[in-house]
Design an enzyme around this catalytic site. Sequence first.
Site, short mmCIF file in Angstrom:
data_model
loop_
_atom_site.label_atom_id
_atom_site.label_comp_id
_atom_site.label_asym_id
_atom_site.label_seq_id
_atom_site.Cartn_x
_atom_site.Cartn_y
_atom_site.Cartn_z
N TRP A 167 -6.50 3.89 -10.70
CA TRP A 167 -6.11 5.28 -10.90
C TRP A 167 -5.30 5.51 -12.16
O TRP A 167 -5.10 6.65 -12.57
CB TRP A 167 -5.25 5.75 -9.71
CG TRP A 167 -4.18 4.76 -9.35
CD1 TRP A 167 -4.26 3.81 -8.38
CD2 TRP A 167 -2.92 4.57 -10.00
NE1 TRP A 167 -3.13 3.03 -8.38
CE2 TRP A 167 -2.28 3.48 -9.36
CE3 TRP A 167 -2.25 5.19 -11.05
CZ2 TRP A 167 -1.02 3.01 -9.75
CZ3 TRP A 167 -1.00 4.73 -11.44
CH2 TRP A 167 -0.41 3.65 -10.78
N ASN A 168 -4.80 4.45 -12.79
CA ASN A 168 -3.78 4.67 -13.82
C ASN A 168 -4.34 5.29 -15.10
O ASN A 168 -3.68 6.12 -15.74
CB ASN A 168 -3.05 3.36 -14.13
CG ASN A 168 -3.96 2.28 -14.62
OD1 ASN A 168 -5.12 2.19 -14.22
ND2 ASN A 168 -3.46 1.44 -15.50
N LYS A 191 -16.93 4.05 -7.23
CA LYS A 191 -15.88 4.26 -6.23
C LYS A 191 -14.57 4.48 -6.97
O LYS A 191 -13.90 3.55 -7.39
CB LYS A 191 -15.83 3.03 -5.35
CG LYS A 191 -15.00 2.88 -4.12
CD LYS A 191 -14.02 3.81 -3.63
CE LYS A 191 -12.80 3.09 -3.13
NZ LYS A 191 -11.58 3.61 -3.72
N SER A 193 -10.61 5.47 -7.49
CA SER A 193 -9.43 5.20 -6.66
C SER A 193 -9.16 6.39 -5.75
O SER A 193 -9.39 7.54 -6.12
CB SER A 193 -8.22 4.97 -7.56
OG SER A 193 -7.04 5.06 -6.80
N GLU A 265 -11.01 -6.83 -13.93
CA GLU A 265 -9.97 -6.48 -14.89
C GLU A 265 -8.71 -6.20 -14.09
O GLU A 265 -8.63 -5.17 -13.40
CB GLU A 265 -10.39 -5.27 -15.71
CG GLU A 265 -11.69 -5.56 -16.45
CD GLU A 265 -11.92 -4.67 -17.66
OE1 GLU A 265 -12.68 -5.09 -18.53
OE2 GLU A 265 -11.34 -3.57 -17.72
N LEU A 266 -7.76 -7.11 -14.18
CA LEU A 266 -6.63 -7.10 -13.23
C LEU A 266 -5.31 -6.85 -13.95
O LEU A 266 -5.28 -6.40 -15.09
CB LEU A 266 -6.63 -8.42 -12.46
CG LEU A 266 -7.99 -8.80 -11.82
CD1 LEU A 266 -7.93 -10.17 -11.19
CD2 LEU A 266 -8.41 -7.75 -10.81
N CYS A 299 -2.16 -1.41 -17.47
CA CYS A 299 -2.34 -2.85 -17.32
C CYS A 299 -1.75 -3.58 -18.52
O CYS A 299 -1.28 -4.69 -18.40
CB CYS A 299 -3.80 -3.20 -17.15
SG CYS A 299 -4.83 -2.53 -18.46
P1 NAD Z 1 -5.87 -1.56 -6.24
O1 NAD Z 1 -6.30 -2.98 -6.27
O2 NAD Z 1 -4.92 -1.14 -5.19
O3 NAD Z 1 -7.14 -0.58 -6.09
C1 NAD Z 1 -8.19 -0.54 -7.03
C2 NAD Z 1 -9.44 -0.05 -6.36
O4 NAD Z 1 -9.86 -0.99 -5.38
C3 NAD Z 1 -9.30 1.28 -5.63
O5 NAD Z 1 -10.46 2.04 -5.87
C4 NAD Z 1 -9.19 0.85 -4.17
O6 NAD Z 1 -9.61 1.83 -3.25
C5 NAD Z 1 -10.12 -0.34 -4.15
N1 NAD Z 1 -9.87 -1.30 -3.06
C6 NAD Z 1 -8.72 -1.53 -2.37
N2 NAD Z 1 -8.92 -2.54 -1.48
C7 NAD Z 1 -10.20 -2.94 -1.62
C8 NAD Z 1 -10.99 -3.96 -1.01
N3 NAD Z 1 -10.49 -4.76 -0.07
N4 NAD Z 1 -12.26 -4.12 -1.44
C9 NAD Z 1 -12.77 -3.34 -2.41
N5 NAD Z 1 -12.08 -2.35 -3.02
C10 NAD Z 1 -10.80 -2.16 -2.63
O7 NAD Z 1 -5.30 -1.26 -7.69
P2 NAD Z 1 -4.68 0.08 -8.25
O8 NAD Z 1 -3.34 0.30 -7.65
O9 NAD Z 1 -5.67 1.17 -8.18
O10 NAD Z 1 -4.52 -0.27 -9.80
C11 NAD Z 1 -3.39 -0.87 -10.34
C12 NAD Z 1 -3.71 -2.27 -10.81
O11 NAD Z 1 -4.84 -2.22 -11.68
C13 NAD Z 1 -2.60 -2.88 -11.62
O12 NAD Z 1 -2.42 -4.21 -11.22
C14 NAD Z 1 -3.12 -2.81 -13.05
O13 NAD Z 1 -2.56 -3.76 -13.92
C15 NAD Z 1 -4.58 -3.00 -12.84
N6 NAD Z 1 -5.35 -2.50 -13.98
C16 NAD Z 1 -5.96 -3.40 -14.79
C17 NAD Z 1 -6.68 -2.96 -15.90
C18 NAD Z 1 -7.33 -3.93 -16.84
O14 NAD Z 1 -8.12 -3.50 -17.66
N7 NAD Z 1 -7.06 -5.22 -16.77
C19 NAD Z 1 -6.76 -1.59 -16.17
C20 NAD Z 1 -6.13 -0.71 -15.31
C21 NAD Z 1 -5.43 -1.17 -14.20
#
Ligand code: NAD
Length: 496
Positions: A167-168, A191, A193, A265-266, A299
């Site tokens: 979502w960020n 899908k 956020s 991408e985490l 991120c």
């Molecule tokens: P999140 O992992 O909570 O959720 C991300 C997505 O995954 C959402 O759409 C959510 O509904 C879905 N999801 C949740 N549980 C799931 C499951 N068990 N199986 C499949 N999908 C599932 O992350 P967030 O809070 O939305 O995002 C923040 C994180 O994302 C931070 O750690 C940030 O650093 C990272 N991020 C990384 C990058 C990058 O390019 N490396 C870019 C943006 C954000």
Amino acid sequence: MAGTFRSPALLAILSKTFPLERLYVGRHMSSTAAGVFDVLNPATGKLITSLPEDSQDQVAQKFAQAQAGQREWKKGPLQERQEALRTFNKLLLSRTDSLAATLTSEMGKPLSQARNEIRATPLRIQYLIDNAPQVLERQDVFGSAGAKVRECLTYEPLGVVANISAWNYPYFTSANVFAAALVTGNSVLYKPSEHTTLTGLAIGELLHEAGVPEDAFVTVTGRGSTGAAVASLPGLGGVFFTGSNPTGAKIAAAAAPNMVKVQLELGGKDPVYVRPDVDVRKAAEAIADGAFYNNGQSCCSVERIYVHASIHDEFVDAFAATVEAFKMDDPTADGTYLGPVTRQPHVAFLKAQVEDALTKGATPVVLGSHTDFTSRRGYFFPPVVLKNVDHTMSLMREETFGPVIGIQSVSGDDEAVSLMNDTKYGLTAGVYTKDGDAAERILAELNVGSGYWNCCDRVSPRLPWSGRKSSGVGSTLGLDGLRSFVRPKALHLQAA
Ligand code: NAD
């Protein structure tokens, strides 16, 4: 089109003529009712609307729809796919204000930053449009002259690509995947956020209006369980995920039995090192922006700062002065630089991280008055800057993803490199110095996907975006990122 949202309520939400403020009233479906989830405004804590949550069966139906769509979409000429994305770019630019208002309402970033994100998204997509021909080009690469068997290489789309997004930066992180996927002939099961679903639905509507068939880009809505249903679909061409490390691990596990390609991408714990030869005020201002822009919810936000001992105190003063000037307020108000954080539970996480650091000996440099914001129902967390921090503290080890930062004094390059690499993450790292050779030498020693010299918190469409270690697997953007969405077919051709 069967399977896509066509409920009157959703059409009303997405209608360009439907004023956003009307979403704030009259939609009070219970969050406990089966099959819906609430969209809240983080600046007020108020309900914006409730949306349908796709079940496993609905996800499977939408997947079948996207499979049928992909068969047609890949057959069309590349120019048609490029043209649709060009039109999408134009729509983003012509509707920026209303799209930004929606994004700010559900995610909380200041309106100016929402507009910046939307206006910059077409630059990424344009790069992907322009470079798709070269990654799809057939190559007659092998075989010597006169050989009986001619050896060729073609590149084909993966199929239906799942795009599970954070979502960020919902425009950036989604477009990195869906634009590359669509232009190379994949269909997309998207899908968004749960925290930016209205934005996700708007992206889908705009793509369809731009000429992408409804069954080539199919949106599913819901929370983690819906994402899990997507990730475990057999027959996907790939799962492309942007989000947290723990969810990434679950997705990799869910996709593994189906032998589906997974790209992740985490998160990060991105460090910056400031050498003694810098213009201290200039460096402090740039790094403060890199740490606090988007409320630190990037991120690649700066998450750790190491400063040479000889300029440490001067740097801390300049950094504090910059942060104290950041205006925290309603994200729709003019001049707001810091809005609320997006997720309510994250306020307690940030508080715990600050308390852990203070208990272990950190010294507050900026500790915003939280009482100023307790009267608001929104998720405001005034900025915090701490010094005298070290790696025993969660603040210097676990991703913060909010407006809190620690500054640690170091004796020189060796200690800085050692501390910067002392992390499970490997997304980005930066060095501030006038000495370019020293910067390149240091960057070469860091185990990260992106290295910065006198800049930070930066992504380029021309360069691959990738994390190492717990920050991810695979790349988006750049030519490497485009290639992630195609697979080679080796042809051995012999005339009879
Ligand atoms: P999140 O992992 O909570 O959720 C991300 C997505 O995954 C959402 O759409 C959510 O509904 C879905 N999801 C949740 N549980 C799931 C499951 N068990 N199986 C499949 N999908 C599932 O992350 P967030 O809070 O939305 O995002 C923040 C994180 O994302 C931070 O750690 C940030 O650093 C990272 N991020 C990384 C990058 C990058 O390019 N490396 C870019 C943006 C954000």
